[in-house]
Design an enzyme around this catalytic site. Structure first.
Site, short mmCIF file in Angstrom:
data_model
loop_
_atom_site.label_atom_id
_atom_site.label_comp_id
_atom_site.label_asym_id
_atom_site.label_seq_id
_atom_site.Cartn_x
_atom_site.Cartn_y
_atom_site.Cartn_z
N CYS A 175 0.83 -1.20 0.00
CA CYS A 175 0.00 0.00 0.00
C CYS A 175 0.87 1.26 0.00
CB CYS A 175 -0.98 -0.01 1.18
SG CYS A 175 -2.31 1.23 1.00
N ASP A 214 -2.99 1.48 10.16
CA ASP A 214 -4.19 2.31 10.31
C ASP A 214 -4.60 2.34 11.77
OD1 ASP A 214 -5.40 3.25 7.55
OD2 ASP A 214 -4.32 1.38 7.28
N LYS A 237 -1.74 6.00 16.11
CA LYS A 237 -2.28 4.78 15.51
C LYS A 237 -2.77 3.78 16.55
CE LYS A 237 -0.83 6.30 11.51
NZ LYS A 237 0.23 5.84 10.64
P1 RI2 Z 1 0.39 6.69 6.96
C1 RI2 Z 1 -3.34 3.70 4.41
O1 RI2 Z 1 -4.72 3.51 4.25
C2 RI2 Z 1 -2.58 2.38 4.41
O2 RI2 Z 1 -3.32 1.31 4.95
C3 RI2 Z 1 -1.38 2.76 5.22
O3 RI2 Z 1 -0.67 1.66 5.75
C4 RI2 Z 1 -1.99 3.63 6.30
O4 RI2 Z 1 -3.01 4.38 5.64
C5 RI2 Z 1 -1.03 4.50 7.05
O5 RI2 Z 1 -0.56 5.57 6.32
P2 RI2 Z 1 -5.61 4.21 3.07
O6 RI2 Z 1 -6.03 5.57 3.64
O7 RI2 Z 1 -0.29 7.25 8.18
O8 RI2 Z 1 -4.85 4.30 1.80
O9 RI2 Z 1 1.70 5.99 7.33
O10 RI2 Z 1 -6.81 3.31 2.94
O11 RI2 Z 1 0.57 7.69 5.86
#
Ligand code: RI2
Length: 309
Positions: A128, A199, A235
């Site tokens: 991701c 997340d 988180k």
């Molecule tokens: P940062 C994203 O979710 C991914 O699952 C990723 O690991 C997480 O957010 C954390 O991202 P999505 O919003 O806080 O793309 O490290 O569904 O940027």
């Protein structure tokens, strides 16, 4: 014409994935809530009640990432601690600024710590797009290391395309693979580390992250490759793993209308749960910690649920 509602605008931006990434969602939610509070009228009790209603609307826009819930909780706590409407407005603005500043400081600290665990010459598999994981890898390169990243495409939203752009700009060797290639990559390449974002981290240390993470971690275990998740304070959550809601997004993200026969359901769960025994640790502001230690350190620092009323 009435001024646009900042809460509705942010709810729409988050729902449509214009604003995405767990940290970014938290910052946007806190800003929208503070904006709402500064525009509200009435007694302190009315301002607080309005803030709680707005927070609930924002909170529902992306249920899985607890960063949103925590950021809103910190703003609500600040508002609830004041006795006058004017002080509540100042407190909301200051709390939203703090959420953003702390998110930035958290990412920088995680990047420093995480980079130490990326060996020179490493091949790192990521899944991701996590701004935090990207920061770790960029820091490793800034520290003078040569790093190769293999990034999964991450169906259906294809956040992997953003990951490869950012990692390439940071000076890494980068390869993009489809999600189904993970086992083959682990079997045929000397992958040194799997590094993903987060997340939500549940209170038993379970990692809730983009759909596919649990499978990637299981395969990494099979191939004896360590798995790290870059996850700062925002988180962490008091929720049990089963209580973390897994968002189901529209089926059209997976298959357009007419691509599957009538009667076929298209499921689109966008997160999954990785049990803590599939993780070597969380890279936190305090360094790389086991899931149990990371939870013990961060749980007491989370906003109190009472702020929600
Ligand atoms: P940062 C994203 O979710 C991914 O699952 C990723 O690991 C997480 O957010 C954390 O991202 P999505 O919003 O806080 O793309 O490290 O569904 O940027």
């Amino acid at each position: 014409m009435p001024a646009p509602d900042p809460v509705q605008a942010t709810v729409t931006a988050i729902r449509s994935m214009q604003v995405r990434g767990a940290a970014a969602i938290g910052i946007a939610g806190a800003e929208a809530l503070a904006h709402h509070v500064t525009r509200s009228r009435g007694s302190p009790a009315q301002v607080l009640a309005g803030a709680r209603r707005a927070a609930r609307r924002l909170d529902a826009s992306r249920p899985t990432a607890v960063t949103l819930h925590n950021a809103l909780g910190w703003v609500l706590e600040a508002v609830a601690a004041e006795a006058t409407a004017a002080a509540m407005k100042d407190a909301a603005k200051a709390a939203a600024r703090r959420v953003a500043a702390e998110a930035e400081a958290s990412r920088a600290a995680i990047a420093r710590h995480g980079a130490r665990h990326v060996p020179d010459g490493a091949v790192v598999l990521t899944h991701c797009h996590s701004g935090t994981a990207v920061a770790v890898l960029a820091q490793a390169v800034a520290d003078g290391k040569t790093v190769e990243a293999i990034a999964t495409e991450t169906r259906p939203f294809r956040q992997g395309l953003r990951t490869v752009r950012e990692l390439r700009a940071a000076g890494l060797e980068v390869a993009l693979v489809v999600d189904a290639a993970v086992e083959h990559v682990l079997a045929t390449r000397d992958v040194d580390l799997v590094l993903v974002g987060a997340d939500t981290v549940a209170r038993d240390g379970t990692l809730v992250n983009k759909i596919g993470t649990a499978g990637v971690a299981a395969l990494a275990r099979l191939h004896e490759v360590p798995v790290h998740s870059a996850a700062g304070l925002a988180k962490f959550s008091k929720w049990s793993a089963d209580d973390v809601p897994i968002e189901e997004r529209p089926s059209a993200e997976v298959a357009a209308a007419g691509e599957v026969p009538r009667g076929v359901r298209v499921l689109n769960p966008v997160f999954d749960r990785t049990p803590p025994d599939r993780l070597d640790g969380y890279v936190t502001e305090a360094g790389l910690l086991s899931p149990a230690r990371a939870v013990r350190r961060n749980l007491p620092r989370l906003p109190a649920e009472e702020a929600w009323g």
